[in-house]
Scaffold this motif. Structure first.
Motif, PDB file in Angstrom:
ATOM      1  N   LEU A  26      -4.229   4.476   3.289  1.00  0.00           N
ATOM      2  CA  LEU A  26      -3.045   4.107   4.072  1.00  0.00           C
ATOM      3  C   LEU A  26      -3.352   4.007   5.552  1.00  0.00           C
ATOM      4  CD1 LEU A  26       0.238   5.926   2.988  1.00  0.00           C
ATOM      5  CD2 LEU A  26      -0.186   3.480   3.319  1.00  0.00           C
TER       6      LEU A  26
ATOM      7  N   ALA B 154      -3.792   0.819   7.471  1.00  0.00           N
ATOM      8  CA  ALA B 154      -2.712  -0.134   7.720  1.00  0.00           C
ATOM      9  C   ALA B 154      -2.195  -0.026   9.161  1.00  0.00           C
ATOM     10  CB  ALA B 154      -1.568   0.102   6.743  1.00  0.00           C
TER      11      ALA B 154
ATOM     12  N   LEU C  52       0.833  -1.201   0.000  1.00  0.00           N
ATOM     13  CA  LEU C  52       0.000   0.000   0.000  1.00  0.00           C
ATOM     14  C   LEU C  52       0.871   1.255   0.000  1.00  0.00           C
ATOM     15  CD1 LEU C  52      -3.027  -0.131   2.456  1.00  0.00           C
ATOM     16  CD2 LEU C  52      -3.014   0.391   0.017  1.00  0.00           C
ATOM     17  N   GLU C  53       1.929   1.235   0.819  1.00  0.00           N
ATOM     18  CA  GLU C  53       2.821   2.393   0.920  1.00  0.00           C
ATOM     19  C   GLU C  53       3.466   2.696  -0.435  1.00  0.00           C
ATOM     20  OE1 GLU C  53       2.796  -0.159   3.030  1.00  0.00           O
ATOM     21  OE2 GLU C  53       1.999   0.837   4.809  1.00  0.00           O
TER      22      GLU C  53
ATOM     23  N   TRP D 209       0.711   4.127  -2.878  1.00  0.00           N
ATOM     24  CA  TRP D 209       0.380   5.530  -2.607  1.00  0.00           C
ATOM     25  C   TRP D 209       1.562   6.447  -2.911  1.00  0.00           C
ATOM     26  CZ3 TRP D 209      -4.130   7.482  -2.745  1.00  0.00           C
ATOM     27  CH2 TRP D 209      -5.250   6.757  -2.310  1.00  0.00           C
TER      28      TRP D 209
END
Ligand SMILES: [Zn+2]
Ligand SMILES: [Zn+2]
Ligand SMILES: [Zn+2]
Length: 195
Positions: free
Chosen positions: A192, A195, A164-165, A168
């Motif tokens: 984010l 998470a 995800l990091e 993004w």
């Protein structure tokens, strides 16, 4: 030995080709079977392509008549959908990149050309240079619906193809701010904060 490109059969032994019709703007046009040609009487296998009487010529046979104009199929000017055309095979995707429709191993694929894919979006899988999973998702995002796109994104996240990091982070970079595919991915990417 002569194998028909269309039905993959050995022409000296096959009874018939499998191509019973071609298409014109999606409408089926039945082919003329061996023996229905004006001036020909079919009493044995076609002397050129070898099919049995009243069966379908292998496409490209020089006895075969064009079902549209009645002339020799090989030499007439008629075009069918199956003939394809270089112009129609080229397009532009929603990201403004050139696309080309090609056939690889019997499977139709759309190739997307992009002039300046930055180094960070490139990778090598099994020796084949390609774009990263994240960049690939961004590039195909405009062609698929939200639900499908969300499934692809969560599949990639689940398989660890990108985090995800990373997703993004990449989407916030300057070249992705306006890119239509990036906007689409942004819309389905989980936040984010979760998470
Ligand atoms: Zn054939
Ligand atoms: Zn024939
Ligand atoms: Zn014709």
């Amino acid at each position: 030995m002569a194998i028909c490109d269309w039905c993959n059969r050995e022409m000296t032994t096959a009874r018939s080709c499998t191509v019973a019709d071609l298409h014109l703007d999606g409408v089926s046009v039945p082919m003329v079977p061996w023996g229905r040609e004006p001036g020909w009487r079919a009493t044995s296998r076609c002397h050129d392509c070898g099919v049995l009487p009243r069966q379908l010529h292998h496409l490209g046979c020089d006895v075969q008549r064009c079902p549209l104009c009645g002339d020799q199929m090989m030499s007439c000017e008629c075009r069918f959908d199956e003939d394809g055309s270089d112009e129609e095979d080229l397009g532009v995707d929603a990201n403004g990149c050139l696309t080309e429709r090609i056939v690889v191993g019997g499977q139709e694929v759309i190739v997307h050309y992009d002039a300046d894919v930055p180094e960070k979006d490139l990778t090598v899988v099994h020796g084949i240079p390609c774009t990263t999973a994240l960049r690939t998702v961004i590039d195909i995002a405009t062609g698929i619906d939200d639900e499908h796109l969300a499934r692809i994104v969560s599949d990639c996240l689940g398989r660890g193809l990108f985090t995800l990091e990373e997703a993004w982070g990449r989407l916030e970079e300057a070249d992705m701010v306006e890119r239509p595919g990036a906007l689409r991915v942004r819309a389905v990417l989980p936040p984010l904060a979760a998470a």
